[in-house]
Design a protein around this motif. Structure first.
Motif, PDB file in Angstrom:
ATOM      1  N   VAL A 141       0.869  -1.177   0.000  1.00  0.00           N
ATOM      2  CA  VAL A 141       0.000   0.000   0.000  1.00  0.00           C
ATOM      3  C   VAL A 141       0.899   1.219   0.000  1.00  0.00           C
ATOM      4  O   VAL A 141       1.726   1.402   0.904  1.00  0.00           O
ATOM      5  CB  VAL A 141      -0.930   0.015   1.222  1.00  0.00           C
ATOM      6  N   SER A 142       0.767   2.022  -1.029  1.00  0.00           N
ATOM      7  CA  SER A 142       1.598   3.220  -1.165  1.00  0.00           C
ATOM      8  C   SER A 142       0.759   4.451  -0.846  1.00  0.00           C
ATOM      9  O   SER A 142      -0.265   4.697  -1.477  1.00  0.00           O
ATOM     10  CB  SER A 142       2.151   3.311  -2.590  1.00  0.00           C
ATOM     11  N   ARG A 143       1.218   5.204   0.150  1.00  0.00           N
ATOM     12  CA  ARG A 143       0.568   6.471   0.485  1.00  0.00           C
ATOM     13  C   ARG A 143       1.586   7.582   0.313  1.00  0.00           C
ATOM     14  O   ARG A 143       2.709   7.501   0.827  1.00  0.00           O
ATOM     15  CB  ARG A 143       0.035   6.432   1.916  1.00  0.00           C
ATOM     16  N   VAL A 144       1.222   8.587  -0.469  1.00  0.00           N
ATOM     17  CA  VAL A 144       2.141   9.681  -0.768  1.00  0.00           C
ATOM     18  C   VAL A 144       1.637  10.951  -0.088  1.00  0.00           C
ATOM     19  O   VAL A 144       0.481  11.352  -0.279  1.00  0.00           O
ATOM     20  CB  VAL A 144       2.268   9.909  -2.285  1.00  0.00           C
ATOM     21  N   VAL A 145       2.516  11.568   0.733  1.00  0.00           N
ATOM     22  CA  VAL A 145       2.168  12.781   1.465  1.00  0.00           C
ATOM     23  C   VAL A 145       3.067  13.913   0.982  1.00  0.00           C
ATOM     24  O   VAL A 145       4.296  13.763   0.955  1.00  0.00           O
ATOM     25  CB  VAL A 145       2.330  12.591   2.979  1.00  0.00           C
ATOM     26  N   THR A 146       2.463  15.013   0.562  1.00  0.00           N
ATOM     27  CA  THR A 146       3.237  16.185   0.152  1.00  0.00           C
ATOM     28  C   THR A 146       3.560  17.024   1.385  1.00  0.00           C
ATOM     29  O   THR A 146       2.658  17.382   2.163  1.00  0.00           O
ATOM     30  CB  THR A 146       2.444  17.036  -0.847  1.00  0.00           C
ATOM     31  N   VAL A 147       4.846  17.322   1.567  1.00  0.00           N
ATOM     32  CA  VAL A 147       5.298  18.111   2.720  1.00  0.00           C
ATOM     33  C   VAL A 147       6.109  19.288   2.192  1.00  0.00           C
ATOM     34  O   VAL A 147       7.177  19.097   1.575  1.00  0.00           O
ATOM     35  CB  VAL A 147       6.145  17.271   3.687  1.00  0.00           C
ATOM     36  N   LYS A 148       5.605  20.483   2.403  1.00  0.00           N
ATOM     37  CA  LYS A 148       6.305  21.674   1.932  1.00  0.00           C
ATOM     38  C   LYS A 148       7.414  22.072   2.901  1.00  0.00           C
ATOM     39  O   LYS A 148       7.425  21.677   4.065  1.00  0.00           O
ATOM     40  CB  LYS A 148       5.319  22.822   1.770  1.00  0.00           C
ATOM     41  N   GLY A 150       9.626  23.465   5.578  1.00  0.00           N
ATOM     42  CA  GLY A 150       9.301  24.005   6.888  1.00  0.00           C
ATOM     43  C   GLY A 150       8.106  23.358   7.544  1.00  0.00           C
ATOM     44  O   GLY A 150       7.849  23.605   8.735  1.00  0.00           O
ATOM     45  N   SER A 151       7.374  22.515   6.819  1.00  0.00           N
ATOM     46  CA  SER A 151       6.196  21.857   7.386  1.00  0.00           C
ATOM     47  C   SER A 151       6.593  20.597   8.142  1.00  0.00           C
ATOM     48  O   SER A 151       7.674  20.030   7.924  1.00  0.00           O
ATOM     49  CB  SER A 151       5.204  21.509   6.287  1.00  0.00           C
ATOM     50  N   GLU A 152       5.709  20.144   9.019  1.00  0.00           N
ATOM     51  CA  GLU A 152       5.952  18.954   9.815  1.00  0.00           C
ATOM     52  C   GLU A 152       5.005  17.828   9.398  1.00  0.00           C
ATOM     53  O   GLU A 152       3.884  18.081   8.968  1.00  0.00           O
ATOM     54  CB  GLU A 152       5.765  19.257  11.300  1.00  0.00           C
ATOM     55  N   LEU A 153       5.513  16.631   9.518  1.00  0.00           N
ATOM     56  CA  LEU A 153       4.707  15.447   9.237  1.00  0.00           C
ATOM     57  C   LEU A 153       4.685  14.574  10.473  1.00  0.00           C
ATOM     58  O   LEU A 153       5.744  14.207  11.004  1.00  0.00           O
ATOM     59  CB  LEU A 153       5.290  14.667   8.046  1.00  0.00           C
ATOM     60  N   HIS A 154       3.489  14.257  10.944  1.00  0.00           N
ATOM     61  CA  HIS A 154       3.344  13.416  12.126  1.00  0.00           C
ATOM     62  C   HIS A 154       2.420  12.249  11.762  1.00  0.00           C
ATOM     63  O   HIS A 154       1.292  12.457  11.305  1.00  0.00           O
ATOM     64  CB  HIS A 154       2.746  14.206  13.294  1.00  0.00           C
ATOM     65  N   GLU A 155       2.918  11.028  11.938  1.00  0.00           N
ATOM     66  CA  GLU A 155       2.160   9.831  11.575  1.00  0.00           C
ATOM     67  C   GLU A 155       2.308   8.778  12.663  1.00  0.00           C
ATOM     68  O   GLU A 155       3.366   8.680  13.316  1.00  0.00           O
ATOM     69  CB  GLU A 155       2.681   9.234  10.257  1.00  0.00           C
ATOM     70  N   LYS A 156       1.252   8.001  12.859  1.00  0.00           N
ATOM     71  CA  LYS A 156       1.316   6.838  13.731  1.00  0.00           C
ATOM     72  C   LYS A 156       1.205   5.614  12.818  1.00  0.00           C
ATOM     73  O   LYS A 156       0.152   5.359  12.203  1.00  0.00           O
ATOM     74  CB  LYS A 156       0.155   6.849  14.740  1.00  0.00           C
ATOM     75  N   LEU A 157       2.302   4.856  12.681  1.00  0.00           N
ATOM     76  CA  LEU A 157       2.378   3.764  11.711  1.00  0.00           C
ATOM     77  C   LEU A 157       2.421   2.413  12.420  1.00  0.00           C
ATOM     78  O   LEU A 157       2.862   2.313  13.572  1.00  0.00           O
ATOM     79  CB  LEU A 157       3.625   3.927  10.840  1.00  0.00           C
ATOM     80  N   ASN A 158       1.964   1.393  11.725  1.00  0.00           N
ATOM     81  CA  ASN A 158       2.052   0.017  12.231  1.00  0.00           C
ATOM     82  C   ASN A 158       3.459  -0.490  11.929  1.00  0.00           C
ATOM     83  O   ASN A 158       3.780  -0.815  10.789  1.00  0.00           O
ATOM     84  CB  ASN A 158       1.002  -0.866  11.559  1.00  0.00           C
ATOM     85  N   ARG A 159       4.293  -0.548  12.943  1.00  0.00           N
ATOM     86  CA  ARG A 159       5.703  -0.899  12.740  1.00  0.00           C
ATOM     87  C   ARG A 159       5.869  -2.296  12.158  1.00  0.00           C
ATOM     88  O   ARG A 159       6.796  -2.561  11.393  1.00  0.00           O
ATOM     89  CB  ARG A 159       6.471  -0.814  14.075  1.00  0.00           C
ATOM     90  N   PHE A 187       6.048   8.566  13.989  1.00  0.00           N
ATOM     91  CA  PHE A 187       6.948   9.136  12.984  1.00  0.00           C
ATOM     92  C   PHE A 187       6.724  10.641  12.940  1.00  0.00           C
ATOM     93  O   PHE A 187       5.613  11.118  12.693  1.00  0.00           O
ATOM     94  CB  PHE A 187       6.673   8.510  11.616  1.00  0.00           C
ATOM     95  N   ASP A 188       7.801  11.372  13.207  1.00  0.00           N
ATOM     96  CA  ASP A 188       7.753  12.829  13.190  1.00  0.00           C
ATOM     97  C   ASP A 188       8.910  13.322  12.338  1.00  0.00           C
ATOM     98  O   ASP A 188      10.069  12.914  12.535  1.00  0.00           O
ATOM     99  CB  ASP A 188       7.878  13.394  14.614  1.00  0.00           C
ATOM    100  N   TRP A 189       8.596  14.231  11.398  1.00  0.00           N
ATOM    101  CA  TRP A 189       9.652  14.718  10.488  1.00  0.00           C
ATOM    102  C   TRP A 189       9.335  16.135  10.045  1.00  0.00           C
ATOM    103  O   TRP A 189       8.168  16.486   9.828  1.00  0.00           O
ATOM    104  CB  TRP A 189       9.734  13.795   9.278  1.00  0.00           C
ATOM    105  N   VAL A 190      10.408  16.914   9.879  1.00  0.00           N
ATOM    106  CA  VAL A 190      10.289  18.301   9.430  1.00  0.00           C
ATOM    107  C   VAL A 190      11.024  18.449   8.115  1.00  0.00           C
ATOM    108  O   VAL A 190      12.186  18.035   7.990  1.00  0.00           O
ATOM    109  CB  VAL A 190      10.882  19.280  10.472  1.00  0.00           C
ATOM    110  N   ALA A 191      10.349  19.029   7.118  1.00  0.00           N
ATOM    111  CA  ALA A 191      10.979  19.279   5.814  1.00  0.00           C
ATOM    112  C   ALA A 191      11.817  20.551   5.941  1.00  0.00           C
ATOM    113  O   ALA A 191      11.288  21.660   5.911  1.00  0.00           O
ATOM    114  CB  ALA A 191       9.928  19.441   4.736  1.00  0.00           C
TER     115      ALA A 191
END
Length: 904
Positions: A141-148, A150-159, A187-191
């Motif tokens: 299953v491919s999910r694509v998230v656009t992150v500009k 300076g933006s942050e991405l926060h996800e709770k994933l099934n490890r 999962f937390d990440w900043v572009a």
């Protein structure tokens, strides 16, 4: 030491013993006029559905006895969902009670001279309660998230199901973010710089076991994942640990219906096999861009999936089976792997042919794998969907059999027969999709005649060796080099991957033009050798390698083809040479090697429509295939020039054996040309069993055989190179004079069937028995005897042609108390000898069961009473026969006699 490693160490000796025993043939030469001895494999078999595994010893013994009396050689146990009302008799799969019944069944079959196969599981495909989420059949299953920026991405994933997280910037640069996913899935990440597309790839369990039996429910296993197969087989290891007594002959793997495109180790396997990270090409793999790069990435992905099936998962199963004394039967079709390589892994490759998908060229992939690898048997799932339930005639099945035999099949396994206890009301327990080849179906009355036909055909088609002169390369990389989609499966249904590609179109032309050929894969080519102007593979030698038009070919394959030519082989390229290598990994190096090989070739006019390049002792020809084949000296069977005639040929010590079928609509009554020069030819009729020396002649350097072959009929010709055969001549007959109709009062007596036997009657004209007085005849299905006393017509003919005219659907014929045989297919005709004065003709006609089923549905009787899918029609809609018109049944005639003269 791991279990898998232990199996791999013991496999060679056990597999060699099993294979050598399995391939052994009789040491005694077969007399010229005799049929080869019939083994269990020469006889028809059936899939044997165990509904709910609610089986008991008394009914198993009765059912097996009935199959054996009809001429069966074996059954294949497949536990499935159960019948309602019998829940207390369900046996959990592989329980001690289930294993006890397996042991009893194998022993009972052995006592009857039969054998047993079983599926390594229930329903289909492999799977069950022990398969975990991680081991389950899965898709990516491919999910694509656009992150500009300076933006942050926060996800709770099934490890547990996460595969990778990769970010791609606007330039295509990638960054692997997977290590930043915490153990709890956070999962937390900043572009920090630029705009990004973040690909989150997870694995999702999908398919559950279809039509599972009690104790077999659960996810299908992931066939791309070694750990899943290893874990799965432990359950069978335990079940058979204390097993004593006769074992099943073979384990079975059904057609590939897993719906899988991913495994937990796919990314690791890809990098190891292709030399680069698939993670860095996720936009090409999961995107919609139709670029050459996307096609190359997807080709590498598809090849990797194929490799994982061929090199690890399926071999684990075959190794386990052989280490425990089981042969293996495998239906490779439907899979994303190279079918030729997957079929070859099994002891018995198995194909299938539905009524709407009658493509012998597609079925030849299974027989080709067997022929190239040296496997003796090629099985087929036979009769799955021919017509609606209980409307199939034995003639329909016979025509299907001939298509299968022409494609190289020689081990028919009907799909199928359902175990049913005697206390189940008619029509008993039924599988939802089937020809209903069981003793409760009225057509069973004449099934022994069909079984005899199968036995005779297969005794010949399993003896000797295949005799094909051409190898046809399957350019699978042209299939894989496709930027659309992701998963690519090779099914027998539709089969656009074959029939719409150059390889399928060329194969169809060659087949219809009478060229015997087998397909060969890249892997199989690597084991080939050349010498004495032949290409040798484990299963035999071929005269020419034909490469259909293709664009992409691995440099290693092209190099091997040139090496075969160096050794003396003739190679024919259709139209042009391939232009490029497939895939993306190490592209420059592989492409450079390919171009070096191309530059080493120098072509000149090869004659006809081909260009020629000498290569060592052999040659390469490029252009029109048939012209090039002629230059190479390969011959074809010109009998196929007659509309509808097709053949397959096998080699034996003294010559060749032909199976010839008239699949056209016109009779053939003339000289049949053979590509083999014979001193004598024996005609063998597989329907009647009669044999005799043919009338032959030499014409333009060919042997021609006088042959009479009505539409739908078939014959076996045994051609001897040096032997004279004179002890019994084949009788040729020609009609002489007018036919006369047998008129008078026919006595009709209903012999067997139901729901009740209608009263006998006298009729002065032949008609469907559904037109007889009374309602009983409209619901009746079974057998009725038509009797007529008549005087011998005037004239001095010694023999007469008895023609029954229209017949619905088969008949046993007796004249003056003498059994003359069973007629299954039109024209319903046979030669007879009449006595002076009065003669008594008796014709036992058997109908299909359609009207009886129709009557049950009209009366709304509950007879479809099964779990899961219950019963469906050919469109997989609820089954209802109440709207069917009455099917005509019986002897409709006219019955005629025509004088015959000997044409010998």
């Amino acid at each position: 030491m791991s279990r898998a490693r232990t199996v791999s160490l013991v496999l060679p000796a056990i597999a060699l013993a099993v294979a050598s025993c399995f391939a052994a043939e009789t040491a005694e030469p077969v007399p010229p006029m005799a049929w080869p001895p019939a083994t269990k494999e020469c006889l028809p078999w059936s899939y044997w559905w165990w509904m709910g595994s609610a089986v008991d010893e008394a009914n198993v013994a009765r059912e097996l006895s009935r199959y054996g009396q009809a001429g069966w050689g074996g059954v294949h146990i497949i536990p499935i969902y159960g019948a309602k009302g019998y829940e207390q008799k369900f046996l959990p799969y592989l329980s001690s009670d289930w294993m006890r019944m397996l042991r009893f069944t194998c022993q009972e079959a052995e006592n009857l001279g039969m054998a047993v196969d079983m599926t390594t599981g229930t329903g289909w495909c492999f799977g069950g309660p022990e398969v975990t989420d991680r081991e389950a059949c899965s898709v990516a299953v491919s999910r694509v998230v656009t992150v500009k920026e300076g933006s942050e991405l926060h996800e709770k994933l099934n490890r547990d199901l996460l595969q990778t997280v990769i970010a791609f910037d606007e330039t295509g640069k990638s960054e692997d973010l997977t290590p930043q996913v915490a153990d709890n899935g956070q999962f937390d990440w900043v572009a920090v710089k630029g705009n990004w597309q973040v690909y989150i790839i997870t694995q999702k369990p999908t398919s559950r076991v279809k039509r599972a039996a009690p104790g077999g429910e659960g996810y299908m296993l992931n066939p791309l994942f070694d750990e899943a197969m290893q874990h799965y087989l432990r359950r069978f290891e335990t079940a058979f640990a204390g097993y004593e007594g006769p074992r099943p002959r073979a384990m079975y793997h059904d057609s590939f219906e897993y719906g899988v495109n991913w495994s937990p180790d796919l990314l690791k396997q890809f990098a190891k096999r292709r030399g680069y990270r698939l993670e860095d090409e996720l936009p090409a793999l999961f995107g919609t861009e139709l670029s050459d790069r996307a096609a190359r990435v997807k080709a590498d992905y598809r090849e990797t999936v194929s490799d994982m099936l061929i090199e690890s998962s399926i071999p684990l199963w075959t190794a386990w089976c052989r280490s425990h004394g089981f042969l293996t039967r495998n239906q490779a079709h439907g899979s994303p792997g190279n079918l030729l390589d997957l079929y070859q892994l099994a002891d018995i490759p198995e194909t299938e042919m539905f009524n709407k998908d009658r493509r012998p060229v597609v079925s030849k992939f299974a027989s080709s794998a067997a022929h190239v690898a040296g496997r003796r048997l090629v099985a087929s799932e036979t009769g799955t969907w021919l017509k609606e339930h209980f409307t199939e005639k034995l003639s329909d099945i016979k025509y299907l059999l001939d298509d299968l035999y022409l494609s190289g099949v020689n081990h028919v396994i009907f799909h199928g027969t359902c175990y049913s206890p005697d206390d189940a009301q008619w029509p008993g327990w039924l599988f939802y999709a089937s020809t209903e080849m069981n003793p409760r179906n009225s057509i069973w009355h004449d099934v022994p005649a069909l079984a005899d036909y199968i036995r005779r055909c297969q005794s010949v088609l399993q003896s000797g060796q295949p005799d094909n002169e051409l190898l046809v390369y399957w350019p699978i990389y042209d299939n894989w080099h496709d930027a659309s989609g992701m998963q690519m499966n090779f099914s027998v249904h539709g089969a656009a991957w074959c029939v719409e590609k150059p390889v399928g179109q060329l194969g169809q032309r060659l087949w219809q033009r009478g060229y015997g050929f087998d397909f060969i894969s890249d892997r199989q080519l690597q084991s080939a050798d050349a010498g004495d102007s032949r290409i040798s593979v484990p299963g035999g030698a071929y005269r020419v390698l034909v490469v259909p038009h293709c664009t992409h070919m691995p440099a290693a394959t092209f190099e091997k083809i040139l090496a075969l030519a160096e050794g003396g082989a003739t190679v024919v390229f259709e139209g042009s040479l391939p232009r490029d290598v497939p895939g993306l990994g190490d592209l420059a190096k592989r492409r450079g090697r390919f171009q070096e090989l191309m530059k080493s070739l120098e072509f000149s006019d090869g004659g006809g429509a081909a260009q020629r390049a000498q290569r060592g002792k052999g040659q390469l020809l490029v252009g029109d295939v048939e012209s090039a084949i002629a230059v190479a000296g390969a011959d074809r069977e010109t009998l196929t020039d007659h509309a509808g005639l097709l053949c397959i040929r096998r080699r034996f010590d003294e010559g060749r054996q032909y199976f010839v079928a008239n699949r056209g609509s016109e009779p053939f009554n003339s000289w049949l040309p053979l590509a083999f020069v014979a001193k004598a030819v024996v005609v063998m009729d597989p329907m009647s069993g009669k044999t005799g020396a043919a009338t032959i002649r030499s014409q333009s350097g060919r042997t021609e055989v006088l042959c009479d072959l009505p539409p739908g009929h078939s014959v076996i010709l045994r051609a001897f190179a040096q032997r004279e055969v004179t002890d019994r001549k084949w009788t040729y007959r020609q009609p002489e004079g007018k036919a006369s109709e047998l008129a008078g009062n026919w006595q009709v007596e209903f012999l067997a069937g139901g729901p009740a036997l209608p009263p006998g009657c006298t009729i002065d004209r032949l008609m469907s028995w559904t037109e007889f007085p009374g309602d009983e005849v409209k619901a009746f299905a079974g057998t009725a005897r038509y009797s007529l006393k008549f005087n011998r017509p005037s004239g001095d003919a010694r023999e007469w042609s008895l023609d029954l005219g229209r017949l619905e659907q088969s008949a046993r014929v007796r004249l003056n108390g003498k059994d003359l045989g069973t007629l299954l297919i039109p024209p319903f005709r046979m030669p007879v000898e009449l006595r002076d004065g009065a003669n008594l003709l008796e014709i036992d006609v058997t109908s299909v069961s359609a009207n009886r089923i129709r009557d049950l549905d009209l009366k709304k009787v509950v007879w479809r009473n099964f779990y899961d899918i219950n019963l469906v029609n050919m469109d997989y809609k609820p089954f209802d026969a109440s709207t069917w018109p009455l099917a005509e049944c019986g002897l409709l005639g006219p019955v005629t006699l025509q004088p015959l003269r000997s044409a010998n």
